[in-house]
Design an enzyme around this catalytic site. Structure first.
Site, short mmCIF file in Angstrom:
data_model
loop_
_atom_site.label_atom_id
_atom_site.label_comp_id
_atom_site.label_asym_id
_atom_site.label_seq_id
_atom_site.Cartn_x
_atom_site.Cartn_y
_atom_site.Cartn_z
N ASP A 1 -3.26 -18.00 1.97
CA ASP A 1 -4.46 -18.59 1.37
C ASP A 1 -5.07 -19.63 2.31
O ASP A 1 -6.29 -19.68 2.49
CB ASP A 1 -4.16 -19.17 -0.03
CG ASP A 1 -2.84 -19.90 -0.13
OD1 ASP A 1 -2.11 -19.99 0.88
OD2 ASP A 1 -2.54 -20.42 -1.23
N TYR B 1 0.81 -1.21 0.00
CA TYR B 1 0.00 0.00 0.00
C TYR B 1 0.85 1.27 0.00
O TYR B 1 0.34 2.36 -0.21
CB TYR B 1 -0.96 0.01 1.21
CG TYR B 1 -2.06 -1.05 1.12
CD1 TYR B 1 -2.02 -2.06 0.16
CD2 TYR B 1 -3.12 -1.03 1.99
CE1 TYR B 1 -3.01 -3.03 0.09
CE2 TYR B 1 -4.13 -1.99 1.93
CZ TYR B 1 -4.07 -2.99 0.97
OH TYR B 1 -5.06 -3.94 0.91
N ASP C 1 -5.34 -6.52 5.77
CA ASP C 1 -6.54 -5.80 5.32
C ASP C 1 -7.60 -6.81 4.92
O ASP C 1 -8.77 -6.73 5.33
CB ASP C 1 -6.16 -4.89 4.14
CG ASP C 1 -7.30 -4.02 3.67
OD1 ASP C 1 -8.25 -3.81 4.46
OD2 ASP C 1 -7.25 -3.55 2.53
N LYS D 1 3.25 -15.32 2.41
CA LYS D 1 3.13 -16.07 1.16
C LYS D 1 4.57 -16.40 0.73
O LYS D 1 5.03 -16.02 -0.36
CB LYS D 1 2.38 -15.22 0.11
CG LYS D 1 2.03 -15.94 -1.17
CD LYS D 1 0.95 -17.00 -1.04
CE LYS D 1 0.74 -17.72 -2.37
NZ LYS D 1 -0.18 -18.88 -2.26
N ASP E 1 -11.22 -8.39 7.33
CA ASP E 1 -12.63 -8.38 6.91
C ASP E 1 -13.18 -9.80 6.91
O ASP E 1 -14.31 -10.04 7.36
CB ASP E 1 -12.78 -7.79 5.50
CG ASP E 1 -12.97 -6.28 5.50
OD1 ASP E 1 -12.41 -5.62 6.40
OD2 ASP E 1 -13.65 -5.76 4.59
#
Ligand code: IPM
Ligand code: MG
Length: 371
Positions: free
Chosen positions: A227, A143, A251, A194, A255
């Site tokens: 994942d 970001y 982020d 990852k 959620d």
């Protein structure tokens, strides 16, 4: 604990931000009046209303106040920004505030509320007892990485690019925050990356592992690919205590984990930076749900994310973990007594508006208050 009142700057911002923050402010005032906590609340312009009045989303005097405050209580930003130039928009964004204040750790607690079981998309056997502290790296990664941009290619196509970049000290400080937090809970950290594809993931895993070996051998550390973590959060959320991960993964996962709490309207957050000379960290407290422009001004938004953010403020900026627990307990009591905003109500339940939910928490505080 501190020799002067804690100075709290209130930025309601856009959308439902001011509505939910007003309830968090009532609750903080209750702690001031009824529990003798020393705090001062000041409100400043921010967001679209500030832009309309003075052409800036984040006016200079607001930014100065942000920097001078002991803690910021933040509502939301977002909505109809069509007429706002992109540089003015970026200049006032929440990302800029996080970066400007060096708020490198974003704590997003996610818990199952037994009273809301009927509305929870996850079965009670799956989500019951879940209590996760998700720690998102907050000032680095994709970001913020440069170079970034959208460009025209010579052959007429367009290309867009962002940069995922982490330095080992950026990883280390957020991991240290997670390990220290784990020591106050069940002493388990799951680091999510990852590393099977990304170099940033390889460095992430190496750095967390080395820090763990050096400074936190008493905390148990596991690693998980992002994942898989997305799946595990909804399949078996009770396996987690503290999760630490990078900016983008945090982020997204925060959620997703929200399903455990029924609604994003229930989720609080604390963005925390380095400890300042007076012993308090730089900090900004914000409900996770955002501005929700579709329900702005209707008085129906869930204020519990904002109120629970105030609980994080009591703990992390005021050094009052007992008072924070009292507030969390009062939220649980209000829910158990049947208080529901629309986002957490099951069919047939009576639905309260934003202010009435604030009333329900204040009533529960009066009952719960010891002595
Ligand atoms: C969040 C939000 C923000 C983010 C947006 C509004 C920039 O999604 O706090 O999770 O991506 O950090
Ligand atoms: Mg988000």
């Amino acid at each position: 604990m501190f020799d002067r009142p804690v100075r709290i700057l209130v930025l309601g911002g856009d959308g439902v931000g001011p509505e939910v923050i007003a309830q968090a402010v009532r609750v903080l005032e209750w702690f001031k009046d009824r529990r003798g906590l020393r705090l001062e609340l000041t409100e400043m312009p921010y967001g679209l209303s500030a832009f309309r009045a003075e052409g800036r989303i984040l006016p200079d005097r607001t930014l100065d106040a942000v920097k001078a405050a002991d803690a910021v209580l933040f509502g939301a930003i977002g909505g109809d920004y069509a007429g706002v130039p992109i540089d003015v928009r970026r200049d006032g964004s929440i990302l800029r505030l996080r970066r400007e204040l060096g708020l490198f750790a974003n704590l997003r607690p996610v818990r199952h509320w037994p009273a809301l079981s009927a509305a929870c998309p996850l079965r009670e056997e799956v989500a019951g007892g879940a209590d996760i502290a998700l720690v998102r790296e907050n000032t680095g990664g994709l970001y913020f990485g440069t170079p970034r941009g959208i460009e025209d290619l010579p052959d007429g196509r367009r290309t867009a690019f962002n940069t995922q970049r982490y330095a080992s000290d950026e990883i280390e400080r957020v991991a240290r925050f997670a390990f220290e937090l784990a020591r106050t809970r069940s002493a388990r950290v799951c680091s999510v990356d990852k590393s099977n594809v990304l170099e940033t993931g390889v460095l992430w895993r190496e750095t967390v592992t080395a820090l763990h070996r050096r400074e936190f051998p008493d905390v148990s550390l596991s690693h998980m690919l992002v994942d898989n973590c997305a799946m595990q959060l909804v399949r078996a959320p009770t396996q987690f205590d503290v999760i630490v991960t990078d900016n983008m993964f945090g982020d997204i996962l925060s959620d997703g984990a929200g399903a455990v709490s029924v609604s994003l309207g229930m989720l609080p957050s604390a963005a925390i930076g380095a400890i300042r000379p007076d012993g308090r960290p730089a900090a900004l407290y914000e409900p996770v749900h955002g501005s929700a422009p579709d329900i702005e001004g209707r008085g129906i938004a869930n204020p519990l994310g904002a109120i629970l953010s105030a609980a994080l403020l009591l703990k992390h900026s005021m050094g009052q973990p007992e008072e924070a627990r009292l507030l969390e307990q009062a939220v649980g009591m209000a829910l158990s007594a049947g208080a529901r905003t629309a986002d957490v109500a099951s069919a047939g339940e009576r639905v309260l508006g934003t202010t009435a939910m604030g009333d329900a928490v204040l009533a529960a505080l009066d009952v719960a208050q010891p002595g």
